[in-house]
Design a protein around this motif. Structure first.
Motif, PDB file in Angstrom:
ATOM      1  N   ARG A 177      34.483  40.131  32.836  1.00  0.00           N
ATOM      2  CA  ARG A 177      35.012  41.049  33.853  1.00  0.00           C
ATOM      3  C   ARG A 177      35.944  40.351  34.834  1.00  0.00           C
ATOM      4  O   ARG A 177      36.893  40.950  35.334  1.00  0.00           O
ATOM      5  N   HIS A 178      35.667  39.083  35.126  1.00  0.00           N
ATOM      6  CA  HIS A 178      36.390  38.402  36.200  1.00  0.00           C
ATOM      7  C   HIS A 178      37.402  37.375  35.705  1.00  0.00           C
ATOM      8  O   HIS A 178      38.147  36.819  36.507  1.00  0.00           O
ATOM      9  N   ARG A 186      39.584  30.279  42.924  1.00  0.00           N
ATOM     10  CA  ARG A 186      39.055  31.386  42.109  1.00  0.00           C
ATOM     11  C   ARG A 186      37.565  31.599  42.396  1.00  0.00           C
ATOM     12  O   ARG A 186      37.091  32.744  42.418  1.00  0.00           O
ATOM     13  N   GLU A 189      36.883  33.851  45.282  1.00  0.00           N
ATOM     14  CA  GLU A 189      37.132  35.276  45.060  1.00  0.00           C
ATOM     15  C   GLU A 189      35.941  35.982  44.417  1.00  0.00           C
ATOM     16  O   GLU A 189      35.885  37.224  44.400  1.00  0.00           O
ATOM     17  N   LEU A 190      34.989  35.203  43.879  1.00  0.00           N
ATOM     18  CA  LEU A 190      33.915  35.783  43.074  1.00  0.00           C
ATOM     19  C   LEU A 190      32.767  36.306  43.934  1.00  0.00           C
ATOM     20  O   LEU A 190      32.433  35.718  44.963  1.00  0.00           O
TER      21      LEU A 190
END
Length: 297
Positions: A177-178, A186, A189-190
């Motif tokens: 999904r990511h 990164r 952002e999770l």
């Protein structure tokens, strides 16, 4: 004070009541009645000329005098109870140990305790509580507490047994999904499944000294629950590597940024300051340290 030395029953009743939280619980641990415990403490209070507890139908709490007296008398009674270890150490180790350890650590080493430690020392009995809560070593009457990370509780002696590797992991479905995670930017952002206590999520220390303060919709106070939520794809997770290695090897979880060397965290054994560790306590702590060393921690 000769009179105080004659009040062993009252001293024991007082300390057990503080540790157990009520006259009835103290009576159960001492094998007597709540009435006997209450009367023993009242006799002790008359001897001391001070009130040790504030009593009501709903509340039993120590007075400031009770707090000060407990701080002095509890370590002395503990040392008296463990004095037999001086003799037993020359014979078969024996006695009871009350232990607390984090849930996942307990699951990792319980098999070793049952199959190795207990057959080796058949006269030692164990009461092991598994919780990620930072238990109160003194008030809850633990002989030894194993804790991951530093401790802020006063009055404790600390021995570091191992330095545990940490990892950031996520499930394959989460990564589908990511997308690919190839940088700290990164990671930021999770959504994470965050470890939190008292409503405060813990940050993730990074190798360059910065702290990643993860975002997330789910906060938990149990490594077991965080691992389960990560496997289910709820979010990324920051966990002790030994507890998820099998998941990584089996493909249930994927290590994110494996080239990034995260800081290790200490596994510590804690016991009350001013008390000599009992022989059985030393044996058990040494055993846990040896199991962790064999596991590569």
């Amino acid at each position: 004070m000769q009179g105080l030395l004659n009040e062993t029953a009252g001293l024991l009743a007082f300390v057990r009541t503080v540790q157990a939280g009520s006259f009835s619980a103290a009576a159960k641990s001492l094998g007597t009645t709540p009435s006997f415990v209450s009367k023993s403490i009242s006799r002790l209070e008359r001897l001391l000329g001070a009130t040790l507890f504030r009593r009501s139908t709903r509340l039993l709490a120590m007075t400031p005098e009770g707090e000060a007296f407990y701080a002095k008398i509890a370590p002395l009674l503990h040392d008296i109870e463990s004095a037999a270890d001086v003799v037993r150490s020359h014979r078969e180790p024996a006695g009871h140990l009350r232990v607390s350890m984090p849930t996942e650590l307990g699951r990792m080493i319980l098999e070793h305790i049952v199959e190795e430690f207990m057959p080796r020392y058949p006269a030692i009995s164990l009461d092991i509580g598994m919780t990620d809560r930072a238990v109160d070593v003194l008030r809850e009457n633990y002989d030894v507490v194993f804790r991951v990370g530093g401790t802020a509780q006063d009055g404790l002696m600390c021995r570091t047994l191992a330095h545990l590797d940490m990892v950031i992991v996520a499930s394959p479905s989460f990564l589908d999904r990511h997308g690919k995670i190839d940088s700290v930017d990164r990671l930021e952002e999770l959504p994470f499944v965050r470890y939190a206590t008292s409503g405060r999520p813990y940050p993730v220390p990074l190798p360059d000294g910065r702290e990643l303060r993860p975002k997330g919709r789910l906060d938990l106070d149990s490594a077991t629950a965080i691992r389960d939520a990560a496997v289910a794809g709820v979010g990324a997770a920051y966990l002790i590597k030994p507890i998820v290695e099998a998941d990584i090897d089996g493909g249930l979880l994927v290590e994110l940024l494996p080239q990034m060397a995260l800081q290790t965290v200490p596994l510590q054994a804690l016991h009350a300051s001013g008390r000599m560790p009992s022989f059985r306590q030393q044996l058990f702590t040494d055993f846990v340290a040896s199991v962790m060393a064999k596991s590569g921690a």
